[in-house]
Scaffold this motif. Structure first.
Motif, PDB file in Angstrom:
ATOM      1  N   GLY A  84       0.395  -3.438   6.015  1.00  0.00           N
ATOM      2  CA  GLY A  84       1.218  -4.178   6.964  1.00  0.00           C
ATOM      3  C   GLY A  84       2.202  -5.145   6.335  1.00  0.00           C
ATOM      4  N   LEU A  91       7.915  -0.031   9.847  1.00  0.00           N
ATOM      5  CA  LEU A  91       7.296  -0.157   8.533  1.00  0.00           C
ATOM      6  C   LEU A  91       8.177   0.603   7.546  1.00  0.00           C
ATOM      7  CD1 LEU A  91       3.481   0.494   9.160  1.00  0.00           C
ATOM      8  CD2 LEU A  91       4.647  -1.702   8.870  1.00  0.00           C
ATOM      9  N   CYS A 114       7.496   1.825   4.732  1.00  0.00           N
ATOM     10  CA  CYS A 114       6.834   2.960   4.073  1.00  0.00           C
ATOM     11  C   CYS A 114       6.593   4.117   5.020  1.00  0.00           C
ATOM     12  CB  CYS A 114       5.516   2.508   3.450  1.00  0.00           C
ATOM     13  SG  CYS A 114       4.286   1.967   4.648  1.00  0.00           S
ATOM     14  N   ALA A 153       1.132   2.621   5.156  1.00  0.00           N
ATOM     15  CA  ALA A 153       0.976   2.104   6.519  1.00  0.00           C
ATOM     16  C   ALA A 153      -0.402   1.519   6.788  1.00  0.00           C
ATOM     17  CB  ALA A 153       1.294   3.210   7.537  1.00  0.00           C
ATOM     18  N   CYS A 167       0.796  -1.237   0.000  1.00  0.00           N
ATOM     19  CA  CYS A 167       0.000   0.000   0.000  1.00  0.00           C
ATOM     20  C   CYS A 167       0.827   1.284   0.000  1.00  0.00           C
ATOM     21  CB  CYS A 167      -0.933   0.001   1.206  1.00  0.00           C
ATOM     22  SG  CYS A 167      -0.045   0.202   2.765  1.00  0.00           S
ATOM     23  N   ARG A 168       2.028   1.240   0.528  1.00  0.00           N
ATOM     24  CA  ARG A 168       2.892   2.416   0.695  1.00  0.00           C
ATOM     25  C   ARG A 168       2.287   3.481   1.616  1.00  0.00           C
ATOM     26  NH1 ARG A 168       3.695   4.759  -4.674  1.00  0.00           N
ATOM     27  NH2 ARG A 168       1.802   3.669  -5.229  1.00  0.00           N
TER      28      ARG A 168
END
Ligand code: SF4
Ligand code: FES
Lengths: 250, 133
Positions: free
Chosen positions: A61, A73, A75, A58, A55-56
């Motif tokens: 996951g 994370l 991203c 957060a 997804c970039r």
């Protein structure tokens, strides 16, 4: 553009018997995330590099990674915060599949085991399941989990004993147990009461520090200890119809 | 193609790796000086049962610098442990009123106020003993 030194842990299962480090230098500005940097390396320097993302932002996951030994994370972590350079390794406490990719199936098995879904009587025909804001507030924080597994990388008990259900699974069990619409608590307690359930936790508390979503799994686990104790007391006084004890759940 | 996952080792020194782990180990280690304190208490009870000579001997033993040092360490350790325990308490037992939770700092302060009350009560009690003599 300024550049930054990045040291990546590589592991190629076809050739390597153990991981090794490889250095890269990447261009970055204020908005470059660790994930952006990995994409830059893969596109311009080494197309064989493997890592996970989706997804970039957060939410999915998938991009969990150790940044200088701390679960993060990719991203949601920015190069600007690491002026001295950074070391990337796969998420701790999980078997490494390749480069920065780990096998998370242990976590997913634990998650499945605690039945992380509403177990409820169907709402009356055509009616929604009603819930007051106060009832929602009881579990809302624990429902923010994105299953990233950072808390598992932070948990030494999971590292020492992979059978331990671990922070996120227990937090989600707690989340559904607290939900006024749910009536599946009895089905989850056997798991939670066992030595691999809440009692496997020694309240190191680091899982809550690293959680990118403010879930505070350590709070859920330790509230779960109280729930487990109460459950034990209740079982003690109940006539033995369907014994549900520690032994059974192992 | 077959898989060959690499299982990273968990060395005995895992807790040295991060300040959060070292802090946890320090918290757990507070039990060691407390064991000494409990042992000296038991020794005192035993000495009391053995008669006056034994009791006086125990009092002299208590006043040795190394015993004082270890017991002071036990005091510091238990205060430190209490501090960590009080800080964790709001996470374990959040007090809810409707959809609001009592702020953590309030619960922590209330616990320390409780400690202060107990100390004052003890002080008053022991002071009372003195006054009678
Ligand atoms: S509790 Fe937090 S750290 Fe653990 S999986 Fe969920 S979002 Fe990630
Ligand atoms: S890419 Fe989805 S959480 Fe980072």
């Amino acid at each position: 553009m300024p550049t930054l030194e990045m040291r990546l842990q590589r592991y190629r299962p076809e050739q390597d018997s153990a991981p090794h480090w490889q250095d890269f230098r990447v261009e970055y500005d204020d908005s470059t995330s660790v994930l952006d940097a990995l994409e830059q390396i893969k596109a311009e320097q080494d197309s064989s590099l493997s890592y996970r993302w989706s997804c970039r932002m957060a939410i999915c996951g998938s991009c969990g990674i150790m940044v200088n030994g701390v679960p993060k994370l990719g991203c949601k972590t920015f190069l600007r915060d690491y002026p001295k350079g950074l070391q990337l390794a796969p998420l701790g406490n999980f078997p490494v599949e390749k480069d920065l990719i780990v096998d998370m199936s242990r976590f997913l098995e634990h998650l499945t085991a605690i039945k992380p879904y509403l177990i409820a009587e169907a709402a009356p025909q055509g009616q929604p399941h009603r819930q007051t804001p106060a009832q929602l507030a009881r579990y809302k924080q624990f429902s923010n989990c994105i299953n990233c597994g950072l808390c598992y990388a932070a948990c030494p008990q999971f590292g020492l004993k992979p059978d331990f259900l671990g922070p996120a699974a227990i937090a989600l069990a707690h989340r559904y147990n607290l939900d006024s619409r749910d009536s599946g608590k009895a089905e989850r307690m056997a798991q939670l009461n066992s030595d691999n359930g809440v009692w496997g936790c020694t309240f190191v508390g680091y899982c809550s520090t690293v959680c990118p979503k403010g879930v505070d799994p350590a709070a859920a686990v330790n509230q779960g200890k109280i729930a487990s104790t109460l459950d034990g007391v209740i079982q003690w006084f109940k006539p033995a119809k369907e014994p549900r004890n520690k032994e059974q759940s192992k | 193609m077959s898989r060959k996952p690499y299982q990273p080792p968990m060395p005995a020194s895992w807790w040295l790796k991060h300040p959060a782990y070292r802090f946890y180990m320090l918290r757990e280690a507070t039990v060691v000086p407390l064991l000494f304190f409990v042992a000296s208490l038991l020794y005192g009870l035993y000495a009391l049962g053995q008669g006056e000579a034994s009791w006086l001997h125990y009092l002299a033993w208590l006043q040795q610098p190394w015993v004082i040092a270890l017991n002071s360490l036990a005091l510091v350790a238990s205060l430190f442990h209490a501090w960590t325990f009080f800080a964790l308490f709001p996470q374990v037992m959040p007090l809810r009123f409707g959809s609001r939770t009592l702020p953590a700092w309030l619960m922590v302060s209330a616990q320390w106020a409780g400690v202060l009350l107990v100390i004052l009560a003890l002080w008053w009690l022991l002071g009372g003993v003195d006054a009678h003599q």
